[in-house]
Design a protein around this motif. Structure first.
Motif, mmCIF file in Angstrom:
data_model
loop_
_atom_site.group_PDB
_atom_site.id
_atom_site.type_symbol
_atom_site.label_atom_id
_atom_site.label_comp_id
_atom_site.label_asym_id
_atom_site.label_seq_id
_atom_site.Cartn_x
_atom_site.Cartn_y
_atom_site.Cartn_z
ATOM 1 N N PRO A 107 14.699 73.138 79.561
ATOM 2 C CA PRO A 107 15.599 72.298 80.364
ATOM 3 C C PRO A 107 17.036 72.803 80.360
ATOM 4 N N SER A 108 17.533 73.213 79.187
ATOM 5 C CA SER A 108 18.904 73.726 79.117
ATOM 6 C C SER A 108 19.055 74.973 79.968
ATOM 7 N N LEU A 161 19.440 74.049 83.449
ATOM 8 C CA LEU A 161 20.782 73.548 83.701
ATOM 9 C C LEU A 161 21.756 74.714 83.923
ATOM 10 N N SER A 180 29.211 77.361 74.761
ATOM 11 C CA SER A 180 28.115 76.517 74.276
ATOM 12 C C SER A 180 27.548 77.081 72.986
ATOM 13 N N THR A 216 27.691 70.557 76.028
ATOM 14 C CA THR A 216 26.702 71.624 76.144
ATOM 15 C C THR A 216 25.301 71.042 75.995
ATOM 16 N N PRO A 217 24.397 71.475 76.871
ATOM 17 C CA PRO A 217 23.036 70.938 76.808
ATOM 18 C C PRO A 217 22.357 71.250 75.475
ATOM 19 N N TYR A 260 21.771 68.674 72.851
ATOM 20 C CA TYR A 260 20.766 67.634 73.056
ATOM 21 C C TYR A 260 19.341 68.132 72.831
ATOM 22 N N THR A 262 15.961 62.415 77.652
ATOM 23 C CA THR A 262 17.179 63.230 77.723
ATOM 24 C C THR A 262 16.905 64.569 78.389
ATOM 25 N N GLN A 263 15.788 65.184 77.994
ATOM 26 C CA GLN A 263 15.473 66.493 78.563
ATOM 27 C C GLN A 263 15.222 66.388 80.064
ATOM 28 N N ILE A 303 18.470 66.373 81.778
ATOM 29 C CA ILE A 303 19.059 67.716 81.847
ATOM 30 C C ILE A 303 18.419 68.526 82.983
#
Lengths: 534, 292
Positions: free
Chosen positions: A441-442, A445, A471, A491-492, A495, A508-509, A512
């Motif tokens: 996911p990050s 993003l 990040s 920053t992702p 999380y 949460t993911q 993102i």
């Protein structure tokens, strides 16, 4: 010196410095700063002999010896000895890379870009530019050596004496010069800058591998590697100068060879011809996606290799992890014991974070290509064909995501391959896959951010790189120092749950991912509507 | 209906006006020359035609379709050679040409091989090793090998040697025979003179003159040299005569094309031995329009 060959060297040196001083300054300053920061951090982490002994224990296995070289000063493992053991070779590799990068810009590159021709048409000697480049590098390297010696000496770490620091800095200066001289020779042989750089880095890696193999199985081999002469100076322990003298001699010989080759060859000529390429493009290249794969394939291959090695080198330290982590007070603070969770699994979380972020780098590079193609004025050629902007952009974005996921996988495989062979109770493969895949996911993003910026302007994609760099800094430093909640909210990576220690936070993911997709949509929407630069 | 059409197109970059209310049209089968000094707006106009830039106002139609909105559909019938050819350094020329041929979807391997031979291009070399001329050849082959209806060529012969230039010109004649449309932007005026049916001169973002070479010539002056037995009197006062120089019985001057028959009547009274009239070259036209 004969006028015919070396006229106006001094003026050319000033000219090169004028063009390059920022780059040079950034490189040299970064190296000195990094070493200072690491030295101070290590001094804090390993304050006592007991701490250092535990470190020595971890380093005392074939994998570590291959990677870092054998420790000297084993009986009296002072901080200086430990420092040299840990840093001498690796910083040597880094200054070697620095040398290659700084110098190649002024070798074949100038010739290939047609700028060298202009210089040669001026009243300068035939080899003056080459010599000016090398001399300037020598000045830079000398200054770096002097500064580093002084900084190290006055750092306030008690085993960092003047002679040791001088030996250490001189070793790095000479290894940098060695690779500068080597690049100068290579650039007389190959016609394109790419080949010169590829060969330069290739030789650096080969020398390192030769050294590593020499360390563990065939001892005579290590004497074929310049890194052996570096380590043999035994900085901070015995401070020998004869190995450095050998390095110096080799370097001078290489410089003479480079200047000789340059004076006998023609402009644009090389000993080795450019390799012939294919007449037809690969079958799979039908639409922009295939084209993206084709143009990025070499880069992706190198990154996959790098990440595999990164994963494997992290994995290889897991064998003695328990004893290593168990004895170190500092690391214990960083990883407070959790009942029922092995320390190794917990430590894996940190490693996964580093690899997860590293895998984002090639992904972002690919996504940035959309803007890059535009900056290089190549998009207009593609766009004059029946290709929509959306297709072009989406092709690179999808490839970025796929490449990123692939890089995550490769690093986990490397990590598993090495760790499972050294651990008594290996961490299961699937646990690792889960722990690394949670970075997807990050990754999405970051690709989204790249798309967003590309949608508005192609000139600002460095912002994505900066964001990624920051990040990393935030979450990595956040491990050691408390930098505050506010910063880490941006920053992702903050999380991302450390699986399997943390619980998976699907919600949460999902947010993102959605954010990433929203950025992509806005970026694509803008990209479709704005003027292209070319 | 015109095949290419710009209607009152304006394009600005901040305060700089790149195109100021530009209109022109190209009919099917025409070879249309587009000349003007550097920075006049030629490339901007071409990029607007290709839907790479969006005009601030005005209409751009290609085959009746909007160049911006229907770009993909429009490009199926367009072949383009950019003014500055930038290629992918790690691909070979052959790979680049192949990829674009596949996007167009109508080019055969034999056609390409034939082009490589005629243009004397080695398609197995990486683009980074190509000289400017060879990069130009790659772009030309991409365009000429395609089955497009419209060819937009932005200074297509820059960097080519005279032999290749000639070869290119032959291809343009060939395209003309096949009733294809060509928009040729160029600095090489002899080339435009040779190839183009209609010429537009653009300057400071405005089209200042459009017409066939004949029509354009009519707008300007011819160089006249006349030798007579009797010395010519009264030429200096004659309307439409410029830059007069008299050397004994020989007179040289510039003449407004519209005054031609008047002047012939006038000088015939002086017993003409020799009369030479040189029509203005495109270069003269060009210079006249460009010099401020």
């Amino acid at each position: 010196m004969k006028k015919q060959y070396f006229h106006n060297v001094w003026k050319l040196m000033k000219f090169i410095l004028k063009r390059d001083w920022v780059r040079i300054l950034i490189w040299v300053a970064s190296i000195i700063i990094i070493e200072t920061v690491i030295a101070l951090a290590l001094a804090e982490m390993y304050p006592t002999q007991v701490d250092r002994e535990s470190f020595k224990l971890v380093m005392d296995n074939p994998v570590m010896i291959a990677m870092f070289g054998k420790a000297y000063g084993y009986d009296n493992y002072t901080f200086g000895a430990m420092w040299a053991h840990m840093m001498y070779l690796w910083m040597g590799l880094i200054v070697g890379i620095m040398g290659i990068i700084l110098v190649t810009k002024h070798l074949r590159n100038e010739e290939e870009e047609g700028r060298y021709e202009i210089i040669r048409s001026l009243p300068v000697g035939r080899d003056a530019y080459l010599l000016a480049t090398i001399l300037l590098m020598a000045v830079v390297v000398s200054l770096m050596t002097i500064f580093k010696t002084l900084v190290m000496t006055f750092l306030g770490i008690d085993t960092f004496d003047f002679l040791g620091s001088l030996n250490y800095s001189l070793g790095h200066g000479l290894i940098a010069m060695f690779f500068i001289a080597l690049s100068a020779v290579i650039s007389q042989l190959y016609q394109s800058n790419r080949s010169v750089m590829g060969m330069g880095f290739g030789l650096l890696l080969t020398f390192y591998l030769v050294f590593a193999i020499g360390m563990i199985s065939l001892p005579f081999l290590k004497w074929l590697s310049p890194f052996q002469y570096l380590l043999e100076s035994q900085a901070y322990v015995n401070n020998y100068y004869w190995p450095l003298l050998i390095l110096l001699t080799l370097t001078v010989c290489l410089i003479i060879l480079a200047v000789y080759l340059s004076s006998v060859r023609d402009l644009d000529a090389g000993l080795f011809k450019e390799k012939q390429g294919k007449k037809n493009i690969a079958k799979y290249v039908r639409r922009p996606f295939g084209f993206a794969v084709r143009t990025q394939s070499t880069m992706m291959m190198y990154w996959a290799l790098t990440l595999f090695i990164l994963g494997a080198s992290y994995g290889s330290i897991f064998g003695d992890l328990e004893s290593f982590l168990g004895n170190n007070v500092y690391l214990q603070q960083m990883l407070p014991p959790i009942p029922g969770v092995p320390l190794a699994t917990q430590f894996m979380g940190i490693i996964m974070m580093v690899m997860g972020i590293a895998a984002c780098i090639p992904a972002v590079l690919i996504a940035n290509k959309v803007a890059n193609e535009e900056k290089k004025n190549r998009v207009e050629t593609i766009m004059s064909h029946p290709v929509s902007r959306l297709e072009l952009m989406i092709s690179f974005l999808i490839l970025g995501v796929l490449a990123g996921v692939f890089m995550l996988l490769v690093s986990a495989v490397g990590f598993y391959a090495a760790s499972s062979s050294v651990m008594e109770n290996p961490i299961p493969f699937m646990t690792m896959i889960e722990a690394i895949m949670v970075y997807t996911p990050s990754l999405i993003l970051f690709i989204g951010v790249s798309a967003l910026i590309t949608g508005f302007t192609p000139d600002k994609t460095w912002l994505v790189n900066l964001y990624l760099g920051l990040s990393f800094f935030i979450v990595y430093i956040g491990q050691i120092v408390d930098i505050g909640d506010l910063l880490s909210k941006f920053t992702p990576f903050s999380y991302v749950p450390r699986l399997p220690v943390d619980d998976m936070n699907w919600f949460t993911q999902a947010i993102i991912v959605l954010l990433g997709l929203a950025f992509m949509t806005i970026g694509a929407w803008r990209y479709k509507r704005r003027d292209l630069q070319g | 209906m015109s095949i290419l059409e710009l209607k009152e197109v304006t394009k600005t970059y901040g305060k700089v006006v790149a195109l100021d209310n530009v209109s022109f049209q190209v009919e099917k089968g025409q070879v249309y020359g587009f000349i003007g000094p550097n920075g006049a707006g030629k490339t901007t106009a071409i990029r607007i035609l290709l839907g790479i830039l969006k005009p601030d106002s005005g209409k751009v139609l290609i085959n009746g379709l909007d160049a911006w909105k229907d770009a993909v559909e429009v490009h199926k019938n367009i072949a383009y050679v950019p003014g500055e050819v930038n290629l992918w350094p790690n691909l070979t020329g052959g790979e680049v040409i192949d990829f674009f041929a596949r996007l167009k979807g109508t080019v055969t391997e034999e056609t390409l091989t034939d082009f490589y031979r005629r243009f004397d291009l080695d398609p197995t070399k990486k683009c980074r090793t190509y000289s400017k001329g060879n990069r130009q050849k790659v772009a030309l082959i991409c365009a000429l090998a395609s089955n497009a209806e419209i060819f937009i060529l932005d200074e297509p012969t820059s960097g080519l040697d005279p032999l290749m230039e000639k070869l290119f010109q032959n291809y343009v004649f060939e395209l003309k025979k096949q009733n294809k449309t060509v928009l040729l932007s160029s600095h090489i005026l002899s080339e435009v003179e040779k190839l183009c049916d209609v010429i537009s001169i653009i300057r400071d973002g405005k089209v200042i003159e459009t017409g066939t070479l004949e029509q354009l010539r009519h707008l300007t002056r011819s160089q006249i040299t006349v030798e007579t037995r009797q010395q010519i009197q009264g030429l200096a006062d004659f309307e439409g005569v410029y830059d007069l120089s008299i050397n004994g019985n020989k007179a040289m001057f510039q003449l407004d094309s519209a005054k031609f028959s008047d002047i012939v009547k006038f000088i015939s009274g002086f017993d003409v031995i020799r009369l030479e009239s040189t029509p203005p070259t495109l270069e003269d036209l060009f210079m006249r329009h460009y010099e401020k």
